[in-house]
Design a protein around this motif. Sequence first.
Motif, PDB file in Angstrom:
ATOM      1  N   ALA A  15     -11.824 -11.902  -0.577  1.00  0.00           N
ATOM      2  CA  ALA A  15     -13.130 -11.520  -1.115  1.00  0.00           C
ATOM      3  C   ALA A  15     -13.460 -10.072  -0.762  1.00  0.00           C
ATOM      4  CB  ALA A  15     -14.214 -12.452  -0.591  1.00  0.00           C
ATOM      5  N   LEU A  16     -13.080  -9.647   0.418  1.00  0.00           N
ATOM      6  CA  LEU A  16     -13.321  -8.269   0.849  1.00  0.00           C
ATOM      7  C   LEU A  16     -12.469  -7.303   0.032  1.00  0.00           C
ATOM      8  CD1 LEU A  16     -14.934  -6.680   2.936  1.00  0.00           C
ATOM      9  CD2 LEU A  16     -13.001  -6.891   4.470  1.00  0.00           C
ATOM     10  N   THR A  17     -11.241  -7.685  -0.243  1.00  0.00           N
ATOM     11  CA  THR A  17     -10.360  -6.866  -1.074  1.00  0.00           C
ATOM     12  C   THR A  17     -10.924  -6.740  -2.480  1.00  0.00           C
ATOM     13  OG1 THR A  17      -8.436  -7.517   0.208  1.00  0.00           O
ATOM     14  CG2 THR A  17      -8.022  -6.691  -2.011  1.00  0.00           C
ATOM     15  N   ALA A  18     -11.381  -7.841  -3.047  1.00  0.00           N
ATOM     16  CA  ALA A  18     -11.970  -7.807  -4.389  1.00  0.00           C
ATOM     17  C   ALA A  18     -13.216  -6.930  -4.409  1.00  0.00           C
ATOM     18  CB  ALA A  18     -12.294  -9.224  -4.853  1.00  0.00           C
ATOM     19  N   ALA A  19     -14.022  -7.018  -3.370  1.00  0.00           N
ATOM     20  CA  ALA A  19     -15.238  -6.204  -3.301  1.00  0.00           C
ATOM     21  C   ALA A  19     -14.903  -4.715  -3.211  1.00  0.00           C
ATOM     22  CB  ALA A  19     -16.094  -6.627  -2.110  1.00  0.00           C
ATOM     23  N   ALA A  20     -13.894  -4.370  -2.429  1.00  0.00           N
ATOM     24  CA  ALA A  20     -13.493  -2.961  -2.307  1.00  0.00           C
ATOM     25  C   ALA A  20     -12.933  -2.440  -3.623  1.00  0.00           C
ATOM     26  CB  ALA A  20     -12.468  -2.793  -1.185  1.00  0.00           C
ATOM     27  N   ALA A  21     -12.105  -3.231  -4.289  1.00  0.00           N
ATOM     28  CA  ALA A  21     -11.550  -2.819  -5.579  1.00  0.00           C
ATOM     29  C   ALA A  21     -12.662  -2.666  -6.613  1.00  0.00           C
ATOM     30  CB  ALA A  21     -10.503  -3.825  -6.050  1.00  0.00           C
ATOM     31  N   VAL A  61      -2.861   2.280  -9.918  1.00  0.00           N
ATOM     32  CA  VAL A  61      -1.484   2.586  -9.506  1.00  0.00           C
ATOM     33  C   VAL A  61      -1.426   2.798  -7.992  1.00  0.00           C
ATOM     34  CG1 VAL A  61       0.351   4.332  -9.647  1.00  0.00           C
ATOM     35  CG2 VAL A  61      -0.727   3.473 -11.737  1.00  0.00           C
ATOM     36  N   THR A  62      -2.390   3.515  -7.461  1.00  0.00           N
ATOM     37  CA  THR A  62      -2.420   3.767  -6.015  1.00  0.00           C
ATOM     38  C   THR A  62      -2.588   2.468  -5.246  1.00  0.00           C
ATOM     39  OG1 THR A  62      -3.358   5.963  -6.405  1.00  0.00           O
ATOM     40  CG2 THR A  62      -3.562   5.066  -4.182  1.00  0.00           C
ATOM     41  N   TRP A  63      -3.522   1.621  -5.677  1.00  0.00           N
ATOM     42  CA  TRP A  63      -3.718   0.327  -5.020  1.00  0.00           C
ATOM     43  C   TRP A  63      -2.414  -0.473  -5.003  1.00  0.00           C
ATOM     44  CZ3 TRP A  63      -7.446  -3.026  -2.900  1.00  0.00           C
ATOM     45  CH2 TRP A  63      -8.713  -2.457  -2.676  1.00  0.00           C
ATOM     46  N   LEU A  64      -1.709  -0.485  -6.122  1.00  0.00           N
ATOM     47  CA  LEU A  64      -0.484  -1.283  -6.216  1.00  0.00           C
ATOM     48  C   LEU A  64       0.680  -0.690  -5.422  1.00  0.00           C
ATOM     49  CD1 LEU A  64      -0.617  -2.243  -9.988  1.00  0.00           C
ATOM     50  CD2 LEU A  64      -1.010  -3.757  -8.024  1.00  0.00           C
ATOM     51  N   LEU A  65       0.919   0.603  -5.598  1.00  0.00           N
ATOM     52  CA  LEU A  65       2.054   1.233  -4.919  1.00  0.00           C
ATOM     53  C   LEU A  65       1.919   1.216  -3.402  1.00  0.00           C
ATOM     54  CD1 LEU A  65       2.853   4.364  -7.130  1.00  0.00           C
ATOM     55  CD2 LEU A  65       4.158   2.234  -6.935  1.00  0.00           C
ATOM     56  N   LEU A  66       0.711   1.431  -2.918  1.00  0.00           N
ATOM     57  CA  LEU A  66       0.508   1.517  -1.471  1.00  0.00           C
ATOM     58  C   LEU A  66      -0.025   0.218  -0.864  1.00  0.00           C
ATOM     59  CD1 LEU A  66      -0.903   5.151  -1.256  1.00  0.00           C
ATOM     60  CD2 LEU A  66       1.458   4.357  -1.013  1.00  0.00           C
ATOM     61  N   ARG A  67      -0.126  -0.808  -1.693  1.00  0.00           N
ATOM     62  CA  ARG A  67      -0.604  -2.129  -1.247  1.00  0.00           C
ATOM     63  C   ARG A  67      -1.887  -2.004  -0.423  1.00  0.00           C
ATOM     64  NH1 ARG A  67       4.756  -4.919   0.931  1.00  0.00           N
ATOM     65  NH2 ARG A  67       4.335  -3.432   2.573  1.00  0.00           N
ATOM     66  N   LEU A  68      -2.869  -1.371  -1.011  1.00  0.00           N
ATOM     67  CA  LEU A  68      -4.118  -1.096  -0.300  1.00  0.00           C
ATOM     68  C   LEU A  68      -4.929  -2.341   0.005  1.00  0.00           C
ATOM     69  CD1 LEU A  68      -5.316   2.210  -1.982  1.00  0.00           C
ATOM     70  CD2 LEU A  68      -3.896   1.883   0.048  1.00  0.00           C
ATOM     71  N   TRP A  69      -4.588  -3.468  -0.601  1.00  0.00           N
ATOM     72  CA  TRP A  69      -5.309  -4.697  -0.328  1.00  0.00           C
ATOM     73  C   TRP A  69      -5.132  -5.155   1.109  1.00  0.00           C
ATOM     74  CZ3 TRP A  69      -1.391  -4.326  -3.968  1.00  0.00           C
ATOM     75  CH2 TRP A  69      -0.159  -4.844  -3.586  1.00  0.00           C
ATOM     76  N   ARG A  70      -4.155  -4.602   1.797  1.00  0.00           N
ATOM     77  CA  ARG A  70      -3.939  -5.009   3.189  1.00  0.00           C
ATOM     78  C   ARG A  70      -5.061  -4.520   4.106  1.00  0.00           C
ATOM     79  NH1 ARG A  70       2.086  -3.659   4.686  1.00  0.00           N
ATOM     80  NH2 ARG A  70       1.601  -1.713   3.617  1.00  0.00           N
ATOM     81  N   ARG A  71      -5.592  -3.337   3.816  1.00  0.00           N
ATOM     82  CA  ARG A  71      -6.716  -2.783   4.599  1.00  0.00           C
ATOM     83  C   ARG A  71      -7.582  -1.947   3.650  1.00  0.00           C
ATOM     84  NH1 ARG A  71      -4.106   0.248   9.448  1.00  0.00           N
ATOM     85  NH2 ARG A  71      -6.123   1.220   9.271  1.00  0.00           N
ATOM     86  N   PRO A  72      -8.248  -2.581   2.696  1.00  0.00           N
ATOM     87  CA  PRO A  72      -8.914  -1.851   1.621  1.00  0.00           C
ATOM     88  C   PRO A  72     -10.103  -0.997   2.050  1.00  0.00           C
ATOM     89  CG  PRO A  72      -9.536  -4.145   1.543  1.00  0.00           C
ATOM     90  CD  PRO A  72      -8.440  -4.028   2.574  1.00  0.00           C
TER      91      PRO A  72
END
Length: 136
Positions: A15-21, A61-72
């Motif tokens: 939920a936190l990842t979705a909120a940040a995105a 692209v940045t979110w996907l390439l760097l897997r930002l969902w780990r610490r968004p």
Amino acid sequence: MPSTTDRPGTRAVPALTAAAAAADFILILTFAAIGRDAHARGETIIGVLSTAWPFLGGAAVTWLLLRLWRRPLALWPAGVAVWLGTVAIGMALRALTGQTVVLPFVVVALLSLAVFLLGYRLIIAVVIRLRARRRA
């Protein structure tokens, strides 16, 4: 508000990842709408989307390439990465599709998107630290 276990330096809950995105998406749309309004181009939904899509693509692209969902919500590296990736890839996409890319626009995009994409992450980090200090 995220708990201290969800602070920027730890793994995020979905939920936190979705909120940040979603926040990044909304702030990039806001940047495009403000820019269109400043140049008296109108704020139609299609117009805002046509201005925003290269930057939204850059952020995705940045979110996907760097897997930002780990610490968004981390200011570093997620915030800085999504900010610079949004601008760099966004400008490249604009250039590839024949849209205007001039130095003043690049500077405005860098500054505006820094305030938007880094700003809310910084505010969240400060709030979490203040709460942690009060609990200690």
